[in-house]
Scaffold this motif. Structure first.
Motif, PDB file in Angstrom:
ATOM      1  N   SER A  35     -32.059  10.128 -22.310  1.00 50.03           N
ATOM      2  CA  SER A  35     -31.615   9.221 -21.262  1.00 50.03           C
ATOM      3  C   SER A  35     -31.767   9.856 -19.881  1.00 50.03           C
ATOM      4  N   LEU A 291     -26.643   0.554 -26.223  1.00 49.57           N
ATOM      5  CA  LEU A 291     -27.839   0.693 -25.394  1.00 49.57           C
ATOM      6  C   LEU A 291     -28.904  -0.313 -25.812  1.00 49.57           C
ATOM      7  N   VAL A 295     -30.159  -3.341 -23.314  1.00 47.23           N
ATOM      8  CA  VAL A 295     -31.579  -3.424 -22.937  1.00 47.23           C
ATOM      9  C   VAL A 295     -32.189  -4.722 -23.460  1.00 47.23           C
ATOM     10  N   SER A 300     -30.003  -2.579 -17.676  1.00 50.77           N
ATOM     11  CA  SER A 300     -30.662  -1.280 -17.664  1.00 50.77           C
ATOM     12  C   SER A 300     -30.087  -0.339 -18.713  1.00 50.77           C
ATOM     13  N   SER A 301     -30.917   0.586 -19.194  1.00 50.34           N
ATOM     14  CA  SER A 301     -30.467   1.557 -20.182  1.00 50.34           C
ATOM     15  C   SER A 301     -29.395   2.479 -19.601  1.00 50.34           C
TER      16      SER A 301
END
Length: 329
Positions: A35, A291, A295, A300-301
């Protein structure tokens, strides 16, 4: 001497859970390394004092589920103040969180606390946690179906996300249906029969109690259907409050989302996370699923991982309070 079959099975389940824990830790580390950590840390540092709001709001979520448990007790036994049930449930859920017991190890703790602190017979206490666990699970399925409907109607879901949804959903529905059905086939009594075969001395001590638990559970469903519905309703509101928490955290992160989006995120997150019960606390997997869902819904991640880490920190804080409650015994 070869261990009795039930002990072998228990050992294998625990062994698988410890393997799951190792996988979860590895996945969590991998997720962090893959990440954009600087961006995630900036979001979390900016969050700071807002975390107190998240901690406080969890009282609403957990409190609604406590009401769900309260209505799983027989009417004559609901004299226990809500705040004391809250504390007993907090202790039990903390045990569920930290032990490799597939989220059931803390349920006997709740029943024991009811007996020791409030004089509720252990048979009735065990029946209440079984009923509450059932209404909790059924309300979860109802919320998932609601959220999935909202998601399909309002969100552009990715193909990879939908593929996992259609794999996990029928499996979850089957397992929950089986869990409800088996309660009417004397599961505790059948366990007692195994004890009689493999551990006669144990059967002499606990066989009658196990059979009494069966009768208490089934009689509650038959005699208190309205209480079952109230319990189901409060647990369902608890899931709705969980969606509100998602909405609140994202807004506090500076990422405003609509309520339908928050409901979609929470429902899909809960659905996919339900398939990770072999991993204690869904460590690493929960964050990864959050996550994936975020997504898949166009968030957004960085925000998705921050959301997962904030919720994990909230969980750990309340688990700590629950362990303190356990230590009070």
């Amino acid at each position: 001497m070869t261990p009795p079959l039930p002990m072998k099975v228990l050992f294998q389940v625990k062994f698988l859970r410890w393997i799951g824990l190792g996988i979860g830790v590895g996945l969590f580390v991998w997720l962090l390394l893959r990440s954009d950590l600087p961006a995630v840390l900036l979001l979390l540092l900016d969050f700071r004092w807002r975390f107190a709001i998240v901690l406080a709001f969890y009282v609403v979520i957990f409190g609604l589920d406590t009401w769900g448990w309260k209505f799983a007790l027989r009417p004559a036994m609901r004299r226990i103040p809500w705040r004391l049930l809250f504390r007993a449930r907090l202790a039990g859920e903390a045990i569920n969180y930290v032990t490799p017991t597939a989220w059931i190890g803390g349920e006997p703790v709740k029943a024991v606390l009811l007996a020791e602190r409030h004089g509720i017979p252990i048979t009735e206490g065990m029946a209440s946690v079984v009923v509450a666990k059932t209404t909790f699970a059924l309300s979860m399925l109802l919320f998932i179906l609601l959220g999935l409907g909202v998601a399909l109607a309002t969100q552009p879901l990715s193909a990879s996300l939908l593929r996992w949804v259609w794999i996990v959903l029928p499996i979850l529905g089957f397992l929950l249906g089986l869990f409800l059905l088996v309660q009417f086939f004397q599961p505790f009594g059948r366990t007692a029969s195994l004890l009689r075969r493999w551990r006669p001395s144990w059967f002499e001590r606990v066989g009658a109690k196990l059979k009494a638990w069966d009768e208490a559970v089934v009689s509650f469903y038959r005699q208190s259907p309205h209480s079952v519905l109230w319990s189901l309703g409060f647990h369902f509101l608890g899931w709705i409050a969980g969606a509100l928490e998602v909405c609140m955290i994202l807004w506090l992160l500076g990422i405003p989302v609509s309520l339908p989006t928050a409901v979609s995120i929470e429902a899909l997150w809960v659905l996919l996370k339900s398939g990770t019960f072999l991993i204690p606390a869904s460590l690493g997997v929960s964050e990864g699923i959050g996550l994936l869902v975020c997504v898949g819904l166009g968030i957004s991640s960085v925000a998705g991982l921050a959301l997962g880490l904030i919720r994990r920190a909230r969980e750990l804080t309340w688990v700590g309070l629950g362990l303190i409650e356990v230590a009070r015994r």
